[in-house]
Motif scaffolding. Structure first.
Motif, short mmCIF file in Angstrom:
data_model
loop_
_atom_site.label_atom_id
_atom_site.label_comp_id
_atom_site.label_asym_id
_atom_site.label_seq_id
_atom_site.Cartn_x
_atom_site.Cartn_y
_atom_site.Cartn_z
N HIS A 1 30.47 38.91 28.26
CA HIS A 1 30.51 38.99 29.83
C HIS A 1 30.66 40.22 30.39
CE1 HIS A 1 31.15 34.64 29.86
NE2 HIS A 1 32.21 34.83 28.89
N ILE B 1 32.98 42.72 29.62
CA ILE B 1 34.13 43.52 29.85
C ILE B 1 34.57 44.42 28.78
CG2 ILE B 1 36.67 43.19 30.05
CD1 ILE B 1 35.96 40.24 31.26
N ILE C 1 40.37 37.12 29.47
CA ILE C 1 39.07 36.55 29.91
C ILE C 1 38.98 35.36 30.91
CG2 ILE C 1 37.15 35.44 28.80
CD1 ILE C 1 37.81 37.03 26.24
N ASP C 2 40.06 34.51 30.51
CA ASP C 2 39.96 33.38 31.61
C ASP C 2 41.09 33.58 32.78
OD1 ASP C 2 38.55 31.75 29.92
OD2 ASP C 2 40.02 31.26 28.54
N ASN C 3 41.42 34.69 33.04
CA ASN C 3 42.50 35.12 34.19
C ASN C 3 41.56 35.22 35.37
OD1 ASN C 3 44.00 36.48 35.94
ND2 ASN C 3 45.46 36.94 34.53
N GLU C 4 41.78 34.55 36.43
CA GLU C 4 40.94 34.53 37.76
C GLU C 4 41.13 35.83 38.26
OE1 GLU C 4 38.79 32.56 39.06
OE2 GLU C 4 38.48 31.07 37.32
N LYS D 1 38.85 38.38 36.35
CA LYS D 1 37.44 37.83 36.22
C LYS D 1 36.49 39.18 36.50
CE LYS D 1 36.27 35.00 39.88
NZ LYS D 1 36.10 33.59 40.21
N ASN D 2 36.63 39.82 37.53
CA ASN D 2 35.70 40.76 38.03
C ASN D 2 35.82 42.20 37.35
OD1 ASN D 2 34.06 38.83 39.73
ND2 ASN D 2 35.69 39.22 41.26
N SER D 3 36.70 42.23 36.38
CA SER D 3 37.02 43.69 35.81
C SER D 3 35.91 44.02 34.76
CB SER D 3 38.37 43.53 35.01
OG SER D 3 39.33 43.21 36.00
N SER E 1 43.58 47.75 34.91
CA SER E 1 42.08 46.97 35.05
C SER E 1 41.47 47.92 36.13
CB SER E 1 42.47 45.65 35.65
OG SER E 1 41.04 45.25 35.75
N ASP F 1 37.26 47.99 38.12
CA ASP F 1 35.93 47.11 38.30
C ASP F 1 34.80 47.75 38.40
OD1 ASP F 1 36.32 48.30 40.64
OD2 ASP F 1 36.32 46.30 41.90
#
Length: 208
Positions: free
Chosen positions: A162, A164, A184-187, A190-192, A205, A207
């Motif tokens: 993905h 990341i 990975i599944d943390n909303e 998720k854009n990090s 984190s 982006d």
């Protein structure tokens, strides 16, 4: 599983303990045949006097082999059952691409399997294999890794499919990999693009 057989028939009863058939299975027909040719000198030898060290000397030269089992089937047959090495990653050695196998050997590269992670940095194969074993002990799925970065300090970064990038510490890798798995599944994350786990009990984190 493909299997090739080398077969010769002897009509004289004096040959009944002589090897006249060798079977090799586990690799492609082409590679099974190459091994059969290497074992050809066993044909007509007494089956009792063939020992495992002979097979070791022949089969350990083949980088595709992870392990093998040899069966003597009396009075005159031998079966060689091969477990093929899994392809784990792609690396560069002397400016040439290779696969790294689960047997810890370099395997000639071809473009038939480009879905494997690519390793950046100069890493000893034994260190890579040890890192894979650590990943397998964690919840992180090795198959989700697209790129791996090894640093002279002995530290690893991994990028998943993905996009990341996870910056891992040198120690407590299983704990950090389990955190990466949950992220990975943390909303909220998720854009990090980069997740830095190098500082104990901290997640940094970005982006960018």
């Amino acid at each position: 599983m493909s299997c090739l057989v080398f077969f010769r028939v002897f009509s004289n009863k004096n040959y009944e303990l002589k090897i006249n058939q060798i079977k090799v299975s586990g690799l492609s027909d082409e590679n099974n045949f190459k091994i059969l040719k290497d074992l050809d000198e066993l044909i007509s030898q007494n089956i009792f006097f063939v020992n495992k060290y002979y097979f070791l000397s022949i089969l350990e030269k083949n980088n595709l082999i992870h392990s093998f089992k040899v069966k003597k089937i009396y009075p005159n047959s031998i079966e060689v059952q091969i477990r093929k090495a899994d392809l784990l990653a792609i690396t560069n050695f002397n400016e040439k691409k290779f696969f790294i196998g689960s047997n810890g050997k370099l395997i000639d590269y071809d473009s038939s399997n480009t879905n494997l992670p690519y390793i950046f940095g100069k890493v000893k194969i034994v260190d890579f294999i040890n890192f894979v074993k650590i990943i397998e002990q964690s919840k992180f799925n090795f198959k989700e890794i697209s790129e791996m970065y090894f640093y002279p300090s002995g530290r690893w970064d991994i990028k998943n499919k993905h996009g990341i990038l996870f910056k891992l510490p040198k120690k407590n890798l299983i704990k950090s990999l389990n955190i990466a798995y949950r992220i990975i599944d943390n909303e909220k994350l998720k854009n990090s693009k980069i997740i830095d786990l190098r500082i104990s009990n901290h997640i940094v984190s970005t982006d960018e």
